[in-house]
Design a protein around this motif. Structure first.
Motif, PDB file in Angstrom:
ATOM      1  N   LEU A 195      38.967  28.939 -13.120  1.00 66.03           N
ATOM      2  CA  LEU A 195      39.864  27.752 -13.805  1.00 66.03           C
ATOM      3  C   LEU A 195      39.339  26.486 -14.217  1.00 66.03           C
ATOM      4  O   LEU A 195      39.628  26.136 -15.432  1.00 66.03           O
ATOM      5  N   SER A 196      38.544  26.010 -13.533  1.00 60.99           N
ATOM      6  CA  SER A 196      37.826  24.666 -13.661  1.00 60.99           C
ATOM      7  C   SER A 196      36.877  24.915 -15.034  1.00 60.99           C
ATOM      8  O   SER A 196      37.032  23.946 -15.736  1.00 60.99           O
ATOM      9  N   ASP A 197      36.208  25.868 -15.300  1.00 60.85           N
ATOM     10  CA  ASP A 197      35.564  26.255 -16.545  1.00 60.85           C
ATOM     11  C   ASP A 197      36.410  25.936 -17.683  1.00 60.85           C
ATOM     12  O   ASP A 197      35.931  25.252 -18.664  1.00 60.85           O
ATOM     13  N   TYR A 198      37.682  26.683 -17.632  1.00 59.98           N
ATOM     14  CA  TYR A 198      38.464  26.724 -18.772  1.00 59.98           C
ATOM     15  C   TYR A 198      39.013  25.288 -18.783  1.00 59.98           C
ATOM     16  O   TYR A 198      38.875  24.816 -20.273  1.00 59.98           O
ATOM     17  N   ILE A 199      39.523  24.599 -17.962  1.00 54.25           N
ATOM     18  CA  ILE A 199      39.920  23.227 -18.080  1.00 54.25           C
ATOM     19  C   ILE A 199      38.699  22.268 -18.621  1.00 54.25           C
ATOM     20  O   ILE A 199      38.875  21.451 -19.510  1.00 54.25           O
ATOM     21  N   ASP A 200      37.404  22.506 -18.224  1.00 51.05           N
ATOM     22  CA  ASP A 200      36.105  21.666 -18.677  1.00 51.05           C
ATOM     23  C   ASP A 200      36.108  21.890 -20.022  1.00 51.05           C
ATOM     24  O   ASP A 200      35.890  20.806 -20.780  1.00 51.05           O
ATOM     25  N   ARG A 201      36.264  22.981 -20.589  1.00 50.26           N
ATOM     26  CA  ARG A 201      36.062  23.508 -22.030  1.00 50.26           C
ATOM     27  C   ARG A 201      37.449  22.933 -22.777  1.00 50.26           C
ATOM     28  O   ARG A 201      37.311  22.829 -24.147  1.00 50.26           O
ATOM     29  N   LEU A 243      46.088  34.907 -16.629  1.00 52.78           N
ATOM     30  CA  LEU A 243      47.113  34.236 -15.995  1.00 52.78           C
ATOM     31  C   LEU A 243      48.197  35.228 -15.255  1.00 52.78           C
ATOM     32  O   LEU A 243      48.740  34.899 -14.343  1.00 52.78           O
ATOM     33  N   ASN A 244      48.634  36.220 -16.298  1.00 52.08           N
ATOM     34  CA  ASN A 244      49.606  37.146 -15.689  1.00 52.08           C
ATOM     35  C   ASN A 244      49.137  38.151 -14.722  1.00 52.08           C
ATOM     36  O   ASN A 244      49.910  38.935 -14.416  1.00 52.08           O
ATOM     37  N   ARG A 245      47.725  38.320 -14.643  1.00 57.45           N
ATOM     38  CA  ARG A 245      47.454  39.369 -13.657  1.00 57.45           C
ATOM     39  C   ARG A 245      47.778  39.262 -12.319  1.00 57.45           C
ATOM     40  O   ARG A 245      48.301  40.122 -11.489  1.00 57.45           O
ATOM     41  N   ALA A 246      48.065  37.874 -11.559  1.00 55.57           N
ATOM     42  CA  ALA A 246      48.559  37.979 -10.441  1.00 55.57           C
ATOM     43  C   ALA A 246      49.048  36.522 -10.300  1.00 55.57           C
ATOM     44  O   ALA A 246      48.708  35.548 -10.961  1.00 55.57           O
ATOM     45  N   PRO A 247      50.455  36.211  -9.665  1.00 53.42           N
ATOM     46  CA  PRO A 247      51.065  34.918  -9.685  1.00 53.42           C
ATOM     47  C   PRO A 247      50.205  33.940  -9.311  1.00 53.42           C
ATOM     48  O   PRO A 247      50.222  32.770  -9.730  1.00 53.42           O
ATOM     49  N   ILE A 306      49.870  29.924 -10.655  1.00 52.47           N
ATOM     50  CA  ILE A 306      50.119  28.843  -9.927  1.00 52.47           C
ATOM     51  C   ILE A 306      48.912  27.974  -9.588  1.00 52.47           C
ATOM     52  O   ILE A 306      48.865  26.881  -9.787  1.00 52.47           O
ATOM     53  N   ALA A 307      47.602  28.630  -9.344  1.00 49.85           N
ATOM     54  CA  ALA A 307      46.583  27.846  -9.296  1.00 49.85           C
ATOM     55  C   ALA A 307      46.068  27.252 -10.561  1.00 49.85           C
ATOM     56  O   ALA A 307      45.726  26.028 -10.419  1.00 49.85           O
TER      57      ALA A 307
END
Length: 194
Positions: A17-23, A32-36, A40-41
């Protein structure tokens, strides 16, 4: 009981998730829909990274040897609290319906409500009481960090009000208390933010 790999999986989720946000990207919907806990995270991490950036930038320029343990603590709490946890029943008019809300989702509501209060970061949140039995008294305990210059009693009350309102609106929990403990104080980067 957790397996020895649970901590590694949690770290992998936060790193992904941090990698996505950094980019500057959002993870794909299927991820995101695979698991709640993924949603949330991601939501909690996005809010935290957005609010904390000025503090981290200021710390880098002001102190060569800063203490980042508070950041690690918040990240640890985000992935710990994103887990599903206990199942909280939700009433429905149909006797055939069996609805529930996860404890992780409720902690996500608490964190979102707390993070919406200006000048604060939510550290840890816990639900104490039997959330699995409708009507049982539940106490919410929240650790928070505030910016220097915030009036702590008023800020703690704003946090209590925001959390209580969110829980009353989105859950059927019998909230008897919302306890807020201020655990850290941080300097603002920009005086205009005060």
């Amino acid at each position: 009981m957790t397996s020895p790999h649970d901590g590694h999986a949690d770290n992998d989720l936060i790193e992904q998730l941090s990698d996505y946000i950094d980019r500057g990207e959002t993870p794909p919907d299927d991820f995101l829909n695979r698991a709640p806990e993924n949603r949330i995270a991601f939501d909690a991490l996005s809010r935290f990274r957005s609010m904390a950036q000025d503090i981290l930038d200021e710390d880098v320029s002001a102190e060569p040897e800063r203490d980042d343990s508070w950041v690690a603590g918040i990240l640890t709490n985000i992935h710990r609290e994103a887990r599903a946890g206990r199942s909280i029943p939700v009433s429905h008019s149909s006797p055939k319906a069996d609805l529930s809300l996860t404890e992780g989702a409720v902690r996500g509501l608490i964190r979102a409500a707390g993070d919406s209060v200006a000048g604060t970061f939510i550290g840890r949140c816990r639900l104490e009481g039997d959330v699995t039995t409708p009507g049982s008294p539940v106490t919410v305990n929240v650790d928070a960090s505030v910016f220097w210059g915030e009036r702590m009693p008023q800020t703690a009350q704003r946090l209590r009000d925001a959390i209580t309102t969110s829980l009353l609106h989105h859950t059927e929990l019998n909230i008897v208390a919302v306890n807020v403990t201020i655990t850290d104080v941080h300097l603002r980067r920009n005086p205009k933010d005060a």
